[in-house]
Design a protein around this motif. Structure first.
Motif, PDB file in Angstrom:
ATOM      1  N   ALA A   1       0.838  -1.204   0.000  1.00 40.00           N
ATOM      2  CA  ALA A   1       0.000   0.000   0.000  1.00 40.00           C
ATOM      3  C   ALA A   1       0.871   1.252   0.000  1.00 40.00           C
ATOM      4  O   ALA A   1       0.613   2.205  -0.756  1.00 40.00           O
ATOM      5  CB  ALA A   1      -0.937  -0.007   1.211  1.00 40.00           C
ATOM      6  N   PHE A   2       1.919   1.255   0.818  1.00 42.26           N
ATOM      7  CA  PHE A   2       2.799   2.426   0.866  1.00 42.26           C
ATOM      8  C   PHE A   2       3.719   2.497  -0.343  1.00 42.26           C
ATOM      9  O   PHE A   2       4.121   3.588  -0.752  1.00 42.26           O
ATOM     10  CB  PHE A   2       3.597   2.432   2.177  1.00 42.26           C
ATOM     11  N   PHE A   3       4.045   1.357  -0.934  1.00 38.42           N
ATOM     12  CA  PHE A   3       4.803   1.393  -2.182  1.00 38.42           C
ATOM     13  C   PHE A   3       3.966   2.056  -3.280  1.00 38.42           C
ATOM     14  O   PHE A   3       4.491   2.819  -4.103  1.00 38.42           O
ATOM     15  CB  PHE A   3       5.179  -0.014  -2.615  1.00 38.42           C
ATOM     16  N   ALA A   4       2.672   1.763  -3.301  1.00 44.59           N
ATOM     17  CA  ALA A   4       1.794   2.389  -4.296  1.00 44.59           C
ATOM     18  C   ALA A   4       1.787   3.907  -4.122  1.00 44.59           C
ATOM     19  O   ALA A   4       1.851   4.663  -5.097  1.00 44.59           O
ATOM     20  CB  ALA A   4       0.374   1.835  -4.170  1.00 44.59           C
ATOM     21  N   LEU A   5       1.735   4.364  -2.859  1.00 42.45           N
ATOM     22  CA  LEU A   5       1.780   5.805  -2.601  1.00 42.45           C
ATOM     23  C   LEU A   5       3.132   6.383  -2.989  1.00 42.45           C
ATOM     24  O   LEU A   5       3.220   7.510  -3.488  1.00 42.45           O
ATOM     25  CB  LEU A   5       1.492   6.072  -1.118  1.00 42.45           C
ATOM     26  N   GLY A   6       4.197   5.608  -2.781  1.00 45.01           N
ATOM     27  CA  GLY A   6       5.533   6.069  -3.147  1.00 45.01           C
ATOM     28  C   GLY A   6       5.690   6.244  -4.645  1.00 45.01           C
ATOM     29  O   GLY A   6       6.257   7.240  -5.118  1.00 45.01           O
ATOM     30  N   TYR A   7       5.181   5.285  -5.431  1.00 46.37           N
ATOM     31  CA  TYR A   7       5.246   5.412  -6.887  1.00 46.37           C
ATOM     32  C   TYR A   7       4.354   6.558  -7.371  1.00 46.37           C
ATOM     33  O   TYR A   7       4.652   7.187  -8.399  1.00 46.37           O
ATOM     34  CB  TYR A   7       4.835   4.105  -7.555  1.00 46.37           C
ATOM     35  N   LEU A   8       3.293   6.810  -6.643  1.00 48.61           N
ATOM     36  CA  LEU A   8       2.435   7.952  -6.990  1.00 48.61           C
ATOM     37  C   LEU A   8       3.212   9.261  -6.844  1.00 48.61           C
ATOM     38  O   LEU A   8       3.165  10.129  -7.719  1.00 48.61           O
ATOM     39  CB  LEU A   8       1.200   7.948  -6.090  1.00 48.61           C
ATOM     40  N   ILE A   9       3.941   9.392  -5.743  1.00 51.19           N
ATOM     41  CA  ILE A   9       4.764  10.585  -5.534  1.00 51.19           C
ATOM     42  C   ILE A   9       5.815  10.701  -6.626  1.00 51.19           C
ATOM     43  O   ILE A   9       6.040  11.776  -7.194  1.00 51.19           O
ATOM     44  CB  ILE A   9       5.433  10.546  -4.145  1.00 51.19           C
ATOM     45  N   ALA A  10       6.478   9.580  -6.936  1.00 49.37           N
ATOM     46  CA  ALA A  10       7.524   9.589  -7.959  1.00 49.37           C
ATOM     47  C   ALA A  10       6.974   9.972  -9.325  1.00 49.37           C
ATOM     48  O   ALA A  10       7.634  10.674 -10.102  1.00 49.37           O
ATOM     49  CB  ALA A  10       8.188   8.209  -8.036  1.00 49.37           C
ATOM     50  N   GLY A  11       5.744   9.531  -9.623  1.00 51.74           N
ATOM     51  CA  GLY A  11       5.151   9.848 -10.917  1.00 51.74           C
ATOM     52  C   GLY A  11       4.753  11.305 -11.051  1.00 51.74           C
ATOM     53  O   GLY A  11       4.852  11.882 -12.133  1.00 51.74           O
ATOM     54  N   LEU A  12       4.325  11.905  -9.952  1.00 48.66           N
ATOM     55  CA  LEU A  12       3.873  13.299  -9.994  1.00 48.66           C
ATOM     56  C   LEU A  12       5.021  14.293  -9.839  1.00 48.66           C
ATOM     57  O   LEU A  12       4.946  15.412 -10.340  1.00 48.66           O
ATOM     58  CB  LEU A  12       2.827  13.540  -8.908  1.00 48.66           C
ATOM     59  N   ALA A  13       6.079  13.902  -9.120  1.00 53.85           N
ATOM     60  CA  ALA A  13       7.192  14.821  -8.868  1.00 53.85           C
ATOM     61  C   ALA A  13       8.059  14.966 -10.121  1.00 53.85           C
ATOM     62  O   ALA A  13       8.496  13.959 -10.687  1.00 53.85           O
ATOM     63  CB  ALA A  13       8.041  14.310  -7.705  1.00 53.85           C
ATOM     64  N   PRO A  14       8.344  16.181 -10.545  1.00 51.09           N
ATOM     65  CA  PRO A  14       9.150  16.375 -11.759  1.00 51.09           C
ATOM     66  C   PRO A  14      10.629  16.044 -11.566  1.00 51.09           C
ATOM     67  O   PRO A  14      11.312  15.715 -12.529  1.00 51.09           O
ATOM     68  CB  PRO A  14       8.963  17.862 -12.076  1.00 51.09           C
ATOM     69  N   THR A  15      11.125  16.129 -10.324  1.00 51.68           N
ATOM     70  CA  THR A  15      12.536  15.849 -10.054  1.00 51.68           C
ATOM     71  C   THR A  15      12.667  15.024  -8.780  1.00 51.68           C
ATOM     72  O   THR A  15      11.741  14.948  -7.964  1.00 51.68           O
ATOM     73  CB  THR A  15      13.351  17.149  -9.882  1.00 51.68           C
ATOM     74  N   ALA A  16      13.855  14.432  -8.608  1.00 51.15           N
ATOM     75  CA  ALA A  16      14.118  13.639  -7.408  1.00 51.15           C
ATOM     76  C   ALA A  16      14.124  14.520  -6.165  1.00 51.15           C
ATOM     77  O   ALA A  16      13.704  14.087  -5.086  1.00 51.15           O
ATOM     78  CB  ALA A  16      15.459  12.925  -7.554  1.00 51.15           C
TER      79      ALA A  16
END
Length: 247
Positions: free
Chosen positions: A148-163
């Motif tokens: 569940a938290f990995f899904a939220l993590g990939y969501l952040i990574a997909g929306l964030a333009p940079t690391a």
């Protein structure tokens, strides 16, 4: 399958080369456990229904590891790989794109498992913590909370333009969760108003589920926690899949 396993090994090695990520994933929770264990000990107390402070702290700290990997380590790593062009170059290889995604998830899961195992071993050897649940049930709860938290993590990574932005967003979300969810300190010692707010924090449901299963509760006693985490997994995963970018 052979290519997938090699890719998983490479991903794991790359993760271990990052000292900050390795420290917070594998060593941070056991070290904090040792620190607070030296202060509070593990004598039974009425506050925790006759259990010791470390007895309830160990399953709670599993949530600490989950949120560290899911909302900090994973978004930074995924966004950095896209930003540096690693994902773009990977698409040119013969491996199926799904192989990269599966190996990425598996590598983060492997690091999380190592951190949890070290935490539990530390608690058992040093403080003789009690375990009253079913191992398979606890494992299932751990996998639900982690994915569940990995899904939220990939969501952040997909929306964030940079690391860098992924790191900022992840930390802004993760640190309040750590202190308000019962992951860092037991919910039993928090004020009533904080406990009321904590019910709206996803990590609270990871901690509550892990503690319940750890001490022998049935899944039927934690339907709310299961519903929240399944919702995070399904909704977060669906949005993350739509926002995932190779470049």
């Amino acid at each position: 399958m052979r290519g997938l396993l090699k890719l998983l090994l490479v991903q794991a090695k790359l993760y271990l080369r990052e000292p900050i990520a390795t420290f917070f994933t594998i060593f941070y929770a056991p070290l904090v456990l040792l620190l607070f264990g030296a202060i509070y000990g593990n004598d039974p107390t009425p506050l925790f229904s006759g259990r010791g402070t470390m007895d309830v702290t160990v399953p709670s700290y599993i949530g600490l590891i989950v949120v560290t990997v899911g909302l900090i380590g994973l978004p930074i790593g995924a966004a950095a790989a896209r930003e540096s062009g690693v994902l773009r170059r990977f698409r040119a290889t013969p491996l199926h794109p799904l192989a990269y995604i599966l190996s990425d998830i598996a590598s983060y899961l492997l690091m999380t498992v190592i951190g949890v195992l070290l935490l539990v071993i530390t608690g058992k050897v040093v403080f003789h913590i009690r375990f009253e649940g079913n191992v398979l049930s606890v494992l299932a709860g751990f996998l639900l909370g982690t994915t569940a938290f990995f899904a939220l993590g990939y969501l952040i990574a997909g929306l964030a333009p940079t690391a860098r932005i992924a790191q900022t967003v992840g930390m802004v979300l993760a640190f309040p969760m750590m202190f308000l969810s019962g992951a860092s300190m037991p919910l039993e010692v928090l004020p009533g108003k904080i406990r009321a707010v904590s019910q709206y924090i996803p990590l609270t449901h990871v901690v509550t589920l892990m503690k319940g299963l750890w001490f022998g509760d049935s899944w039927g006693q934690h339907l709310t926690e299961v519903a929240v985490l399944v919702g995070c997994l399904v909704v977060g995963g669906a949005i993350a899949a739509r926002t995932f970018r190779w470049e």
